[in-house]
Design a protein around this motif. Structure first.
Motif, PDB file in Angstrom:
ATOM      1  N   GLN A 184       0.899  -1.531  -0.454  1.00 36.49           N
ATOM      2  CA  GLN A 184       0.399   0.136   0.035  1.00 36.49           C
ATOM      3  C   GLN A 184       0.356   0.901   0.120  1.00 36.49           C
ATOM      4  N   VAL A 185       0.852   2.096  -0.926  1.00 32.63           N
ATOM      5  CA  VAL A 185       1.279   2.821  -1.436  1.00 32.63           C
ATOM      6  C   VAL A 185       1.095   4.320   0.524  1.00 32.63           C
ATOM      7  N   ILE A 186       0.120   4.473   1.730  1.00 33.88           N
ATOM      8  CA  ILE A 186      -0.079   4.752   2.069  1.00 33.88           C
ATOM      9  C   ILE A 186       0.962   5.109   3.323  1.00 33.88           C
ATOM     10  N   ASP A 187       0.834   3.071   3.259  1.00 34.38           N
ATOM     11  CA  ASP A 187       2.542   2.443   4.639  1.00 34.38           C
ATOM     12  C   ASP A 187       3.567   2.598   3.741  1.00 34.38           C
ATOM     13  N   VAL A 188       3.956   2.872   2.696  1.00 34.43           N
ATOM     14  CA  VAL A 188       5.167   4.132   1.881  1.00 34.43           C
ATOM     15  C   VAL A 188       5.349   5.309   2.876  1.00 34.43           C
ATOM     16  N   ILE A 189       4.270   5.362   2.564  1.00 40.01           N
ATOM     17  CA  ILE A 189       4.221   7.640   2.791  1.00 40.01           C
ATOM     18  C   ILE A 189       4.530   7.943   4.448  1.00 40.01           C
ATOM     19  N   SER A 190       3.591   6.667   5.435  1.00 36.47           N
ATOM     20  CA  SER A 190       4.056   7.075   6.766  1.00 36.47           C
ATOM     21  C   SER A 190       5.042   7.018   7.277  1.00 36.47           C
ATOM     22  N   GLU A 191       5.677   5.754   6.091  1.00 33.00           N
ATOM     23  CA  GLU A 191       7.998   5.065   6.728  1.00 33.00           C
ATOM     24  C   GLU A 191       8.486   6.401   6.474  1.00 33.00           C
ATOM     25  N   ALA A 192       8.002   7.072   5.210  1.00 34.53           N
ATOM     26  CA  ALA A 192       9.017   7.745   4.863  1.00 34.53           C
ATOM     27  C   ALA A 192       8.635   9.750   5.215  1.00 34.53           C
ATOM     28  N   LEU A 193       7.453   9.934   5.423  1.00 32.94           N
ATOM     29  CA  LEU A 193       7.345  11.614   5.694  1.00 32.94           C
ATOM     30  C   LEU A 193       7.564  11.739   6.775  1.00 32.94           C
ATOM     31  N   PRO A 194       7.294  11.352   8.417  1.00 31.22           N
ATOM     32  CA  PRO A 194       8.136  11.593   9.538  1.00 31.22           C
ATOM     33  C   PRO A 194       8.947  11.405   9.493  1.00 31.22           C
ATOM     34  N   VAL A 195      10.548  10.863   8.535  1.00 27.28           N
ATOM     35  CA  VAL A 195      11.540  11.218   8.944  1.00 27.28           C
ATOM     36  C   VAL A 195      12.006  12.787   7.980  1.00 27.28           C
ATOM     37  N   THR A 196      11.051  13.180   7.321  1.00 23.32           N
ATOM     38  CA  THR A 196      11.897  14.054   6.032  1.00 23.32           C
ATOM     39  C   THR A 196      10.851  15.184   7.000  1.00 23.32           C
ATOM     40  N   VAL A 197       9.937  15.187   7.452  1.00 28.39           N
ATOM     41  CA  VAL A 197       9.197  16.218   8.109  1.00 28.39           C
ATOM     42  C   VAL A 197       9.991  16.928   9.437  1.00 28.39           C
ATOM     43  N   ARG A 198      10.517  15.934  10.366  1.00 28.94           N
ATOM     44  CA  ARG A 198      11.457  15.960  11.080  1.00 28.94           C
ATOM     45  C   ARG A 198      13.009  16.186  10.988  1.00 28.94           C
ATOM     46  N   LEU A 199      13.411  16.115   9.235  1.00 31.38           N
ATOM     47  CA  LEU A 199      14.247  17.108   8.699  1.00 31.38           C
ATOM     48  C   LEU A 199      14.092  18.559   8.377  1.00 31.38           C
ATOM     49  N   ALA A 201      12.302   7.588  -1.300  1.00 30.14           N
ATOM     50  CA  ALA A 201      11.635   7.326  -1.836  1.00 30.14           C
ATOM     51  C   ALA A 201      11.109   7.547  -3.128  1.00 30.14           C
ATOM     52  N   LEU A 202      11.101   9.070  -3.383  1.00 31.15           N
ATOM     53  CA  LEU A 202      10.377   9.296  -4.349  1.00 31.15           C
ATOM     54  C   LEU A 202      11.171   9.457  -5.352  1.00 31.15           C
ATOM     55  N   PHE A 203      12.775   8.905  -5.526  1.00 34.69           N
ATOM     56  CA  PHE A 203      13.315   9.513  -5.779  1.00 34.69           C
ATOM     57  C   PHE A 203      13.727   7.547  -6.378  1.00 34.69           C
ATOM     58  N   ARG A 204      13.420   7.310  -5.715  1.00 31.44           N
ATOM     59  CA  ARG A 204      13.306   5.292  -6.239  1.00 31.44           C
ATOM     60  C   ARG A 204      12.156   4.880  -7.263  1.00 31.44           C
ATOM     61  N   ALA A 205      10.691   5.673  -6.402  1.00 28.97           N
ATOM     62  CA  ALA A 205       9.794   5.771  -7.391  1.00 28.97           C
ATOM     63  C   ALA A 205       9.900   6.029  -8.609  1.00 28.97           C
ATOM     64  N   ILE A 206      10.601   7.340  -8.826  1.00 29.21           N
ATOM     65  CA  ILE A 206      10.232   7.649 -10.182  1.00 29.21           C
ATOM     66  C   ILE A 206      11.533   6.935 -10.882  1.00 29.21           C
TER      67      ILE A 206
END
Length: 309
Positions: free
Chosen positions: A86-101, A264-269
């Protein structure tokens, strides 16, 4: 104010729909077949290929795919990747890291950018002002990849103050300090220059001279009158920069091995994972729109003359 917020929310709807439609169709028209690429060098079985595309809805007309995607999106379904995740699982895994950064980089550019700009504006023409102009020009001139490798080599490899890359699954904010400095360096330079220019212009204004003539303490003149009114162009830049920090962290996350949105976005592209790319873009668009609304509301806080009907 309530009517203004309602109008802005309504204006966000066509922007949101237009942006998602643009990205959706751009991803779909990329050359190559991402489904067939899953078989690698082997020729896929036509029946299996057709069944796979049918399961993902890729055999439908493009306009129907978009309508189906938007319908699922408003129910919280961002779709699934080619591997079935599920894409939402990919987003929920990567988004918190980038939000902190992004928040760390955002805080660095606000604190140091505004502070340096204020000092330079108050010391116009003196050593602090000239030093600020040179320092910010250097930051603007150095590409982020070069700056990242310099910081990584000096502070991690040679001095050993930090690890050269961010440990996988690390929840420590301190591990993101060096990437955050690199990510926020360019914006810091722009914030410092904007703050300096705005303060130099406002320090000559009549209301500043009036405040000084009334005998107000210097701290109150600078903090309450000068700095507050000088922050409007800075807030405008910061409002758009928060989304840019989250979406533009691909290079920084790559250098420091940060498993965030950019990575994650780079890999997806590269893998032509259309659902993942569009899902991340949807999140970034929402961040931009919300930040823009907050900036408009902050104008009235910074300048009492600004009122919304």
């Amino acid at each position: 104010m309530g009517r203004f917020v309602a109008r802005r929310l309504l204006q966000m709807i066509p922007v949101f729909l237009g942006t998602t439609a643009l990205i959706f169709f751009m991803v779909r028209v990329l050359p190559g077949d991402p489904v067939a690429a899953m078989w690698g060098d082997k020729a896929p079985d036509p029946a299996q290929l057709a069944a796979f595309k049918h399961r993902l809805g890729l055999d439908l007309p493009m306009w129907q795919q978009y309508l189906n995607y938007m319908g699922d999106l408003f129910t919280g379904n961002f779709g699934e990747t080619m591997s079935g995740r599920q894409v939402i699982d990919v987003i929920s895994e990567a988004l918190p890291v980038t939000v902190r950064l992004a928040l760390m980089a955002f805080a660095i550019e606000i604190v140091f950018g505004v502070g340096i700009g204020l000092l330079a504006g108050l010391k116009r023409g003196k050593l602090a002002d000239k030093g600020t102009l040179v320092f910010t020009l250097v930051l603007i001139s150095i590409p982020v990849p070069v700056l990242g490798y310099i910081f990584q080599n000096v502070f991690a490899t040679q001095l050993g103050w930090v690890t050269p890359t961010v440990p996988v699954n690390s929840d420590k904010w301190i591990d993101l300090l060096l990437p955050a400095i690199v990510l926020g360096s360019l914006s810091l330079a722009y914030v410092a220059r904007l703050s300096r220019t705005s303060i130099v212009e406002n320090i000559k204004a009549d209301y500043i001279r009036t405040a000084i003539a009334k005998g107000l303490p210097r701290r109150r003149v600078i903090g309450t009158h000068l700095l507050r009114n000088s922050m409007i162009p800075v807030v405008t830049f910061l409002g758009t920069d928060l989304g840019a920090l989250m979406g533009g962290a691909i290079v920084t996350e790559g250098i420091f091995n940060v498993k965030g949105v950019g990575n994650a976005l780079f890999r997806a592209i590269n893998q032509k994972e259309g659902a993942t790319v569009v899902g991340f873009v949807v999140v970034l668009v929402i961040v931009y729109l919300v930040a823009s609304l907050i900036v408009d509301l902050l104008y009235a806080v910074l300048d009492p003359r600004i009122r919304y009907a």
